[in-house]
Design a protein around this motif. Sequence first.
Motif, mmCIF file in Angstrom:
data_model
loop_
_atom_site.group_PDB
_atom_site.id
_atom_site.type_symbol
_atom_site.label_atom_id
_atom_site.label_comp_id
_atom_site.label_asym_id
_atom_site.label_seq_id
_atom_site.Cartn_x
_atom_site.Cartn_y
_atom_site.Cartn_z
ATOM 1 N N LEU A 1 -51.570 -4.153 -58.295
ATOM 2 C CA LEU A 1 -52.191 -5.251 -59.042
ATOM 3 C C LEU A 1 -53.617 -4.936 -59.476
ATOM 4 O O LEU A 1 -54.044 -5.350 -60.559
ATOM 5 N N ALA A 2 -54.351 -4.244 -58.629
ATOM 6 C CA ALA A 2 -55.751 -3.959 -58.957
ATOM 7 C C ALA A 2 -55.884 -3.155 -60.240
ATOM 8 O O ALA A 2 -56.932 -3.185 -60.890
ATOM 9 N N GLY A 3 -54.816 -2.459 -60.630
ATOM 10 C CA GLY A 3 -54.896 -1.594 -61.802
ATOM 11 C C GLY A 3 -54.403 -2.208 -63.095
ATOM 12 O O GLY A 3 -54.370 -1.524 -64.129
ATOM 13 N N VAL A 4 -54.010 -3.486 -63.093
ATOM 14 C CA VAL A 4 -53.502 -4.083 -64.327
ATOM 15 C C VAL A 4 -54.654 -4.293 -65.300
ATOM 16 O O VAL A 4 -55.801 -4.504 -64.888
ATOM 17 N N PRO A 5 -54.385 -4.235 -66.613
ATOM 18 C CA PRO A 5 -55.449 -4.433 -67.598
ATOM 19 C C PRO A 5 -55.933 -5.883 -67.620
ATOM 20 O O PRO A 5 -55.353 -6.763 -66.983
ATOM 21 N N ALA A 6 -56.996 -6.118 -68.371
ATOM 22 C CA ALA A 6 -57.567 -7.461 -68.479
ATOM 23 C C ALA A 6 -56.545 -8.425 -69.080
ATOM 24 O O ALA A 6 -55.777 -8.061 -69.969
ATOM 25 N N PHE A 7 -56.530 -9.658 -68.573
ATOM 26 C CA PHE A 7 -55.607 -10.664 -69.079
ATOM 27 C C PHE A 7 -56.286 -12.028 -69.040
ATOM 28 O O PHE A 7 -57.220 -12.255 -68.265
ATOM 29 N N ASP A 8 -55.804 -12.927 -69.891
ATOM 30 C CA ASP A 8 -56.354 -14.279 -69.944
ATOM 31 C C ASP A 8 -55.644 -15.216 -68.981
ATOM 32 O O ASP A 8 -56.245 -16.144 -68.434
ATOM 33 N N ALA A 9 -54.337 -15.010 -68.795
ATOM 34 C CA ALA A 9 -53.547 -15.871 -67.910
ATOM 35 C C ALA A 9 -52.412 -15.059 -67.302
ATOM 36 O O ALA A 9 -51.819 -14.212 -67.975
ATOM 37 N N ALA A 10 -52.135 -15.333 -66.035
ATOM 38 C CA ALA A 10 -50.967 -14.748 -65.374
ATOM 39 C C ALA A 10 -49.887 -15.815 -65.300
ATOM 40 O O ALA A 10 -50.164 -16.981 -64.998
ATOM 41 N N VAL A 11 -48.653 -15.416 -65.590
ATOM 42 C CA VAL A 11 -47.503 -16.311 -65.470
ATOM 43 C C VAL A 11 -46.666 -15.780 -64.317
ATOM 44 O O VAL A 11 -46.114 -14.683 -64.395
ATOM 45 N N ASP A 12 -46.583 -16.556 -63.244
ATOM 46 C CA ASP A 12 -46.029 -16.092 -61.980
ATOM 47 C C ASP A 12 -44.746 -16.826 -61.618
ATOM 48 O O ASP A 12 -44.756 -18.039 -61.395
ATOM 49 N N PHE A 13 -43.647 -16.078 -61.574
ATOM 50 C CA PHE A 13 -42.385 -16.578 -61.032
ATOM 51 C C PHE A 13 -41.880 -15.498 -60.084
ATOM 52 O O PHE A 13 -41.032 -14.696 -60.444
ATOM 53 N N PHE B 1 -47.298 -14.437 -53.653
ATOM 54 C CA PHE B 1 -48.158 -15.375 -54.367
ATOM 55 C C PHE B 1 -49.647 -15.154 -54.079
ATOM 56 O O PHE B 1 -50.477 -15.222 -54.995
ATOM 57 N N ASP B 2 -49.993 -14.907 -52.827
ATOM 58 C CA ASP B 2 -51.412 -14.795 -52.471
ATOM 59 C C ASP B 2 -52.147 -13.719 -53.275
ATOM 60 O O ASP B 2 -53.260 -13.969 -53.763
ATOM 61 N N PRO B 3 -51.577 -12.519 -53.447
ATOM 62 C CA PRO B 3 -52.299 -11.488 -54.202
ATOM 63 C C PRO B 3 -52.548 -11.859 -55.667
ATOM 64 O O PRO B 3 -53.620 -11.573 -56.200
ATOM 65 N N ILE B 4 -51.583 -12.507 -56.332
ATOM 66 C CA ILE B 4 -51.800 -12.837 -57.746
ATOM 67 C C ILE B 4 -52.817 -13.969 -57.885
ATOM 68 O O ILE B 4 -53.629 -13.971 -58.805
ATOM 69 N N LEU B 5 -52.809 -14.920 -56.952
ATOM 70 C CA LEU B 5 -53.828 -15.969 -56.980
ATOM 71 C C LEU B 5 -55.213 -15.369 -56.768
ATOM 72 O O LEU B 5 -56.166 -15.712 -57.485
ATOM 73 N N ALA B 6 -55.327 -14.447 -55.814
ATOM 74 C CA ALA B 6 -56.617 -13.807 -55.537
ATOM 75 C C ALA B 6 -57.097 -12.997 -56.735
ATOM 76 O O ALA B 6 -58.296 -13.010 -57.075
ATOM 77 N N LEU B 7 -56.162 -12.298 -57.401
ATOM 78 C CA LEU B 7 -56.545 -11.501 -58.563
ATOM 79 C C LEU B 7 -57.058 -12.388 -59.692
ATOM 80 O O LEU B 7 -58.069 -12.069 -60.330
ATOM 81 N N GLN C 1 -50.937 -22.031 -48.614
ATOM 82 C CA GLN C 1 -50.980 -21.530 -49.987
ATOM 83 C C GLN C 1 -51.348 -22.642 -50.962
ATOM 84 O O GLN C 1 -52.067 -22.414 -51.933
ATOM 85 N N ARG C 2 -50.875 -23.840 -50.713
ATOM 86 C CA ARG C 2 -51.245 -24.965 -51.568
ATOM 87 C C ARG C 2 -52.737 -25.271 -51.418
ATOM 88 O O ARG C 2 -53.411 -25.625 -52.386
ATOM 89 N N ALA C 3 -53.251 -25.120 -50.203
ATOM 90 C CA ALA C 3 -54.686 -25.301 -49.992
ATOM 91 C C ALA C 3 -55.479 -24.221 -50.725
ATOM 92 O O ALA C 3 -56.564 -24.482 -51.262
#
Length: 235
Positions: A56-68, A74-80, A99-101
């Motif tokens: 994940l740390a190596g993905v290019p710049a993005f405006d929004a992540a769409v997570d399914f 879930f925790d890593p994509i929220l943190a990113l 995770q909801r918190a």
Amino acid sequence: MTETAKLLIHGASGRMGQALLRLCAEGGNCTVVGAVSRKVGQRVIDGVPQFASNELAGVPAFDAAVDFSLAEAFDPILALCAERGAALVSGTTGLSEAQRAAIAEASARIPVLWAANFSLGVAVLSELVERAAAALPGWDCDIVEAHHAGKKDAPSGTALALGEAAGQGGALARYASLRAGDIVGEHLIQFAGIGERIELVHRATNRDIFARGALHAAGRLSGRAPGVYRLRDLL
């Protein structure tokens, strides 16, 4: 959605992830800068760079992540997203209270939307249910939902969310569930008084509606102020 919004698809190998990629490729005004899955074979598929979940740390710049994806991913994509100041749209189920918190905490820094259902029709239905419940105090409220035979959870997450909407209007919902055939998803909300009743119904006949709704949300959420959003806020 604007053509300049850059999306990261997280959970790209799943059914929803594949639908998101296909709809963008078919001309959905999407710019997908990366697709993340647990494991990666080809590094580029149809022009979209592929990343493993541990990259994940190596993905290019993005405006929004769409997570399914899965709750454990879930925790890593929220943190990113929080680290990069990007919006997060998620439909991942089975999240824990912690995770909801974490979503609430991250919403102080970024715009976040989590939903059990990304149908735009269901978003409108939710608002109608809340308004009906508020206008009809004391009426019985029952929610009947039907899904395909393979769906294990009951009531559905969407039914529970509609029940929460009814609760916002002051009603206490009761639930009934049907599991049969290949039903994509049907939800009926009935308000019954003395001598009369109202029924509000939504029927899904194609699963692409959920992917379209998620893409709609990602486009609208990108660039918004930090906070927790509902799909109906972005209609």
